[in-house]
Design a protein around this motif. Structure first.
Motif, PDB file in Angstrom:
ATOM      1  N   ARG A  11      45.075   3.510  17.888  1.00 12.48           N
ATOM      2  CA  ARG A  11      44.494   4.678  18.559  1.00 12.48           C
ATOM      3  C   ARG A  11      45.577   5.719  18.885  1.00 12.48           C
ATOM      4  O   ARG A  11      45.406   6.906  18.682  1.00 12.48           O
ATOM      5  CB  ARG A  11      43.791   4.210  19.826  1.00 12.48           C
ATOM      6  CG  ARG A  11      43.053   5.286  20.537  1.00 12.48           C
ATOM      7  CD  ARG A  11      42.398   4.727  21.787  1.00 12.48           C
ATOM      8  NE  ARG A  11      42.150   5.783  22.736  1.00 12.48           N
ATOM      9  CZ  ARG A  11      41.085   6.567  22.707  1.00 12.48           C
ATOM     10  NH1 ARG A  11      40.172   6.404  21.791  1.00 12.48           N
ATOM     11  NH2 ARG A  11      40.922   7.529  23.598  1.00 12.48           N
ATOM     12  N   GLU A  12      46.725   5.217  19.373  1.00  9.00           N
ATOM     13  CA  GLU A  12      47.808   6.154  19.723  1.00  9.00           C
ATOM     14  C   GLU A  12      48.309   6.892  18.484  1.00  9.00           C
ATOM     15  O   GLU A  12      48.482   8.110  18.502  1.00  9.00           O
ATOM     16  CB  GLU A  12      48.966   5.380  20.379  1.00  9.00           C
ATOM     17  CG  GLU A  12      48.657   5.084  21.836  1.00  9.00           C
ATOM     18  CD  GLU A  12      49.536   3.984  22.419  1.00  9.00           C
ATOM     19  OE1 GLU A  12      50.614   3.706  21.852  1.00  9.00           O
ATOM     20  OE2 GLU A  12      49.101   3.385  23.433  1.00  9.00           O
ATOM     21  N   ASN A  64      32.519   6.066  12.391  1.00  8.46           N
ATOM     22  CA  ASN A  64      33.944   5.795  12.526  1.00  8.46           C
ATOM     23  C   ASN A  64      34.205   4.415  11.963  1.00  8.46           C
ATOM     24  O   ASN A  64      33.348   3.537  12.061  1.00  8.46           O
ATOM     25  CB  ASN A  64      34.357   5.784  14.000  1.00  8.46           C
ATOM     26  CG  ASN A  64      34.712   7.172  14.486  1.00  8.46           C
ATOM     27  OD1 ASN A  64      35.409   7.930  13.793  1.00  8.46           O
ATOM     28  ND2 ASN A  64      34.240   7.509  15.665  1.00  8.46           N
ATOM     29  N   GLN A  96      45.132  -0.764  20.166  1.00  5.80           N
ATOM     30  CA  GLN A  96      45.757   0.249  21.036  1.00  5.80           C
ATOM     31  C   GLN A  96      46.780   1.102  20.270  1.00  5.80           C
ATOM     32  O   GLN A  96      46.713   2.331  20.300  1.00  5.80           O
ATOM     33  CB  GLN A  96      46.406  -0.454  22.238  1.00  5.80           C
ATOM     34  CG  GLN A  96      46.789   0.461  23.373  1.00  5.80           C
ATOM     35  CD  GLN A  96      45.564   0.944  24.163  1.00  5.80           C
ATOM     36  OE1 GLN A  96      44.472   0.392  23.987  1.00  5.80           O
ATOM     37  NE2 GLN A  96      45.731   1.967  24.957  1.00  5.80           N
ATOM     38  N   TYR A 130      46.706   7.362  15.753  1.00  7.87           N
ATOM     39  CA  TYR A 130      45.607   8.220  15.284  1.00  7.87           C
ATOM     40  C   TYR A 130      45.612   9.551  16.048  1.00  7.87           C
ATOM     41  O   TYR A 130      45.544  10.625  15.455  1.00  7.87           O
ATOM     42  CB  TYR A 130      44.281   7.491  15.493  1.00  7.87           C
ATOM     43  CG  TYR A 130      43.066   8.376  15.349  1.00  7.87           C
ATOM     44  CD1 TYR A 130      42.629   8.788  14.090  1.00  7.87           C
ATOM     45  CD2 TYR A 130      42.380   8.842  16.474  1.00  7.87           C
ATOM     46  CE1 TYR A 130      41.529   9.627  13.960  1.00  7.87           C
ATOM     47  CE2 TYR A 130      41.287   9.672  16.346  1.00  7.87           C
ATOM     48  CZ  TYR A 130      40.864  10.061  15.087  1.00  7.87           C
ATOM     49  OH  TYR A 130      39.781  10.901  14.954  1.00  7.87           O
ATOM     50  N   GLU A 131      45.738   9.467  17.361  1.00  8.74           N
ATOM     51  CA  GLU A 131      45.697  10.701  18.161  1.00  8.74           C
ATOM     52  C   GLU A 131      46.860  11.622  17.817  1.00  8.74           C
ATOM     53  O   GLU A 131      46.709  12.831  17.741  1.00  8.74           O
ATOM     54  CB  GLU A 131      45.657  10.354  19.647  1.00  8.74           C
ATOM     55  CG  GLU A 131      44.236   9.949  20.011  1.00  8.74           C
ATOM     56  CD  GLU A 131      44.051   9.472  21.423  1.00  8.74           C
ATOM     57  OE1 GLU A 131      45.059   9.284  22.136  1.00  8.74           O
ATOM     58  OE2 GLU A 131      42.878   9.269  21.798  1.00  8.74           O
ATOM     59  N   GLN A 165      42.694   7.829  10.299  1.00 10.43           N
ATOM     60  CA  GLN A 165      42.432   6.412  10.624  1.00 10.43           C
ATOM     61  C   GLN A 165      43.052   5.491   9.571  1.00 10.43           C
ATOM     62  O   GLN A 165      43.613   4.447   9.891  1.00 10.43           O
ATOM     63  CB  GLN A 165      40.920   6.147  10.744  1.00 10.43           C
ATOM     64  CG  GLN A 165      40.311   6.780  11.992  1.00 10.43           C
ATOM     65  CD  GLN A 165      38.807   6.565  12.089  1.00 10.43           C
ATOM     66  OE1 GLN A 165      38.313   5.454  11.969  1.00 10.43           O
ATOM     67  NE2 GLN A 165      38.068   7.640  12.311  1.00 10.43           N
ATOM     68  N   ILE A 170      39.072   3.185  16.646  1.00  3.94           N
ATOM     69  CA  ILE A 170      39.707   4.124  17.578  1.00  3.94           C
ATOM     70  C   ILE A 170      39.046   4.099  18.970  1.00  3.94           C
ATOM     71  O   ILE A 170      39.250   4.996  19.773  1.00  3.94           O
ATOM     72  CB  ILE A 170      39.751   5.567  17.011  1.00  3.94           C
ATOM     73  CG1 ILE A 170      38.353   6.013  16.572  1.00  3.94           C
ATOM     74  CG2 ILE A 170      40.733   5.662  15.862  1.00  3.94           C
ATOM     75  CD1 ILE A 170      38.271   7.506  16.250  1.00  3.94           C
ATOM     76  N   ASP A 171      38.276   3.075  19.258  1.00  4.23           N
ATOM     77  CA  ASP A 171      37.735   2.919  20.618  1.00  4.23           C
ATOM     78  C   ASP A 171      38.878   2.696  21.608  1.00  4.23           C
ATOM     79  O   ASP A 171      39.905   2.100  21.257  1.00  4.23           O
ATOM     80  CB  ASP A 171      36.806   1.688  20.677  1.00  4.23           C
ATOM     81  CG  ASP A 171      35.365   2.028  20.288  1.00  4.23           C
ATOM     82  OD1 ASP A 171      35.035   3.228  20.196  1.00  4.23           O
ATOM     83  OD2 ASP A 171      34.573   1.084  20.077  1.00  4.23           O
ATOM     84  N   ASP A 172      38.668   3.147  22.882  1.00  7.09           N
ATOM     85  CA  ASP A 172      39.713   2.866  23.877  1.00  7.09           C
ATOM     86  C   ASP A 172      39.509   1.462  24.464  1.00  7.09           C
ATOM     87  O   ASP A 172      38.475   0.823  24.254  1.00  7.09           O
ATOM     88  CB  ASP A 172      39.764   3.946  24.965  1.00  7.09           C
ATOM     89  CG  ASP A 172      38.464   4.041  25.741  1.00  7.09           C
ATOM     90  OD1 ASP A 172      37.800   3.003  25.899  1.00  7.09           O
ATOM     91  OD2 ASP A 172      38.105   5.149  26.179  1.00  7.09           O
TER      92      ASP A 172
END
Ligand code: TYM
Length: 334
Positions: free
Chosen positions: A289-290, A16, A286, A292-293, A67, A212-214
């Motif tokens: 990631r949002e 990733n 953050q 990306y999802e 990404q 993309i880690d939380d």
């Protein structure tokens, strides 16, 4: 478009994307998209130089595309595409392979490192990998190639290949590309072992932060990053590689100079720096990631964007391939 300089860069589809990829390359790409004619691609063919599970590779290609977009690359402003969907890359690669001395490829640091790591799979692709990379760049007549420091040697080969080609066939077919390597962050180091570069294919997850880690993972990884003996927060790569790496990441993400950070943390402990840095990284990643999802929920949309990117890239690539075929004596195709 005509008078804008052309930028090309890409990332190999393995693991990733990490903070290293972001800070060393993609952060610059997003800034360049405002002023230049930019092409950014997913090097999925390059990924085949190591064993890939077919289902994982396909999934990862969508994931990388998402990404790229989540990190801020705009498919309207740039041409974003997957390498394998533009067949001209492998065509040009073969032609350049026939101009590349074996001895040159033997000297490539990345080849030596990878051959050491994958002793059971030292395939010819691993060896000729930098030639495919040269084809990626020369195909689009790129003026600049924004990359991290680890790609410098590959860029040199690419520039030498322009020379080899011109010696044999004359000038005017390829533009000479220039590497674009940032002053800060061109080599982000592993969190646990700051003598090694941060790598997305590292088996130990603690060595990198993925984009993309939380939040929880990011905090844990940054807080457990290796620091150095002593307690002073000072940029000193030789004696304080761990702290210097954290300061570099902080500096790029927060837009503060290293000197400013050293002042801010005068008299404070490593722990303070880590807590604040974790916060800065979470704030930055953050929203990525949002987004990306969200993007990953709609494959059809990603497919459409990928196809349209490949069509636009292919149109440009075909112009170069035609010129090359004609120059080297292959019969012109339609
Ligand atoms: P890749 O996928 O290893 O890395 C993508 C980009 O991220 C940079 N980078 C880093 N920068 C700073 N610190 C780090 N720890 C770090 N790790 C990676 C890389 O320098 C790169 O810019 N061979 C290339 C992909 C490629 C390519 C190309 C690039 C294929 N064809 C043509 C440019 C032009 C690679 O594997 O990058």
């Amino acid at each position: 478009m005509e008078n804008k300089k052309t930028i090309l860069s890409g990332s190999t589809v393995t693991g990733n994307l990490t903070l290293g990829n972001y800070i060393g390359a993609i952060n610059t790409w997003t800034q360049l998209q405002e002023q230049y004619d930019c092409l950014y691609f997913l090097a999925d063919l390059h990924a085949l130089t190591v064993h890939q599970d077919p289902a994982v590779l396909r999934e990862r290609t969508y994931s990388f595309f998402a990404q790229y977009l989540a990190l801020g690359l705009d498919p309207q402003k740039n041409i974003i595409f997957a390498q394998s969907q533009v067949p001209q890359h492998t065509e040009l690669s073969w032609i350049l392979t026939c101009l590349t001395p074996m001895g040159y490829l033997n000297r490539m640091t990345q080849f030596k490192e990878k051959a050491e790591k994958h002793v059971k799979n030292i395939n010819a692709g691993l060896f000729t990998y930098p030639v495919l990379m040269a084809a990626d760049i020369l195909m689009y007549q790129a003026d600049f190639v924004p990359v991290g420091e680890d790609q410098k040697q590959h860029l040199e080969l690419c520039r030498d290949l322009v020379g080899y080609f011109e010696n044999r066939y004359g000038k005017g077919v390829f533009r000479m590309p220039e590497p674009m390597i940032g002053k800060t962050g061109a080599r982000i180091m592993s969190l646990q072992d700051p003598s090694k570069k941060m790598s997305k294919s590292d088996e130990n997850e603690k060595n990198f932060v993925a984009v993309i880690d939380d939040a929880k993972k990011i905090e844990k990884k940054i807080k457990s990053a290796a620091t150095d003996s002593g307690s002073e927060i000072k940029f000193d790569v030789e004696n304080k590689a761990g702290v210097s790496n954290l300061l570099t990441i902080y500096s790029v993400l927060a837009g503060k100079t290293i000197e400013q950070l050293e002042k801010d943390y005068e008299g404070k402990m490593y722990g303070h720096l880590k807590v604040d840095l974790a916060d800065v990284v979470v704030q930055k990643l953050q929203p990525v990631r949002e987004k990306y999802e969200d993007l990953m929920k709609n494959r059809d949309h990603l497919d459409q964007l990928m196809i349209s990117g490949a069509e636009r890239a292919s149109e440009r690539a075909e112009k170069t391939i035609k010129k090359v075929y004609e120059t080297i004596g292959l019969v012109r195709r339609r």
